[in-house]
Design an enzyme around this catalytic site. Sequence first.
Site, PDB file in Angstrom:
ATOM      1  N   HIS A   5      -8.702  -4.057  -1.246  1.00  8.20           N
ATOM      2  CA  HIS A   5      -7.474  -3.585  -0.621  1.00  8.20           C
ATOM      3  C   HIS A   5      -7.289  -4.261   0.734  1.00  8.20           C
ATOM      4  CE1 HIS A   5      -4.159  -0.725  -0.412  1.00  8.20           C
ATOM      5  NE2 HIS A   5      -4.439  -0.550   0.872  1.00  8.20           N
ATOM      6  N   ASP A  38      -9.845  -2.766  -5.595  1.00 11.15           N
ATOM      7  CA  ASP A  38      -8.984  -1.888  -4.802  1.00 11.15           C
ATOM      8  C   ASP A  38      -9.087  -0.465  -5.346  1.00 11.15           C
ATOM      9  OD1 ASP A  38      -6.682  -0.577  -3.636  1.00 11.15           O
ATOM     10  OD2 ASP A  38      -5.783  -2.553  -3.328  1.00 11.15           O
ATOM     11  N   SER A  71       0.828  -1.203   0.000  1.00 10.28           N
ATOM     12  CA  SER A  71       0.000   0.000   0.000  1.00 10.28           C
ATOM     13  C   SER A  71       0.868   1.261   0.000  1.00 10.28           C
ATOM     14  CB  SER A  71      -0.952  -0.056   1.200  1.00 10.28           C
ATOM     15  OG  SER A  71      -1.922   0.950   1.131  1.00 10.28           O
TER      16      SER A  71
END
Length: 298
Positions: A268, A238, A143
């Site tokens: 995500h 995501d 991320s």
Amino acid sequence: MAERFHPDLKRARRMSRQAVSPATLRPYRALLSLGGALTGRGVEKADGPTGQPIWVYRPTVDGPHPALLWIHGGGLVFGHPLTERRFATDVRDELGALVACPTYRFAPEHPYPAALDDAYAALTWLAEQPGVDPDRIAVGGDSAGGGLAAALAIRARDRGGPKIAFQLLHEPMLDEATRHAPPPAPDTLRLWSHGINRWAWDGYLSGVEGDVPATASPARLTDASGLPPAWIGVGTRDLFHGEATAYAARLRDAGIATELHEVDGAYHGFVQTEGSAPVARDYVARMKAALERAWHVT
């Protein structure tokens, strides 16, 4: 009609659309710090050049070893190396690599370039470790950590810093412009929403005047030449799916060997929340295989 989520991801429909908010940020950080203090007692730790601790997973045999700087996620506003312990341990044990997981300062209290400065300092520290093969250093992360890893590759190229052989970008946070765009299918977003993404980017870039540099938002990159090969993975549910696929295309257009792995119906954070699901295990196996190929481990 296509399934909204991958059939292996049984928790998707019950998962929160936003794991943290500005109101809950401080207690969440405190919980992660406490968890790190409790679970990290047996982990080697070093002080990075900027004073930020680095969690170190060092092989027990003599080198030279490949090395991975693996950066945790948290939207640039929270996070902790403890969330990366399993992956770091696996890479050390299965691939014989030295893995370093740095901590870094968070926005909005410490805007750009504080987090990047800490990560770059950790990279220079890693490159100087005894037993590390300087030709087999990889950077990567989850991320926000993936976005920082991409920014590291750009900074190292531009400054003539430590040689980076490979970048492993897991659901990377790359493009500040996503905060201004309408969220794609917001009912299928999980753990990281459009609203918290905008707040996080606004805090991180609060000290930037004028154009946003590529070392803050790698999607602003205009010249990708000279960057290391990359593996980029992301789920189609995501928020970062569009920016990750666009960045992969940009690297490829510049002649950078880039592998893009898209997981249909994955949200995500699916690897962290549903790590035992077959699709998550396959994804992590692909990440490790990409490292192995990059390092030519046999």
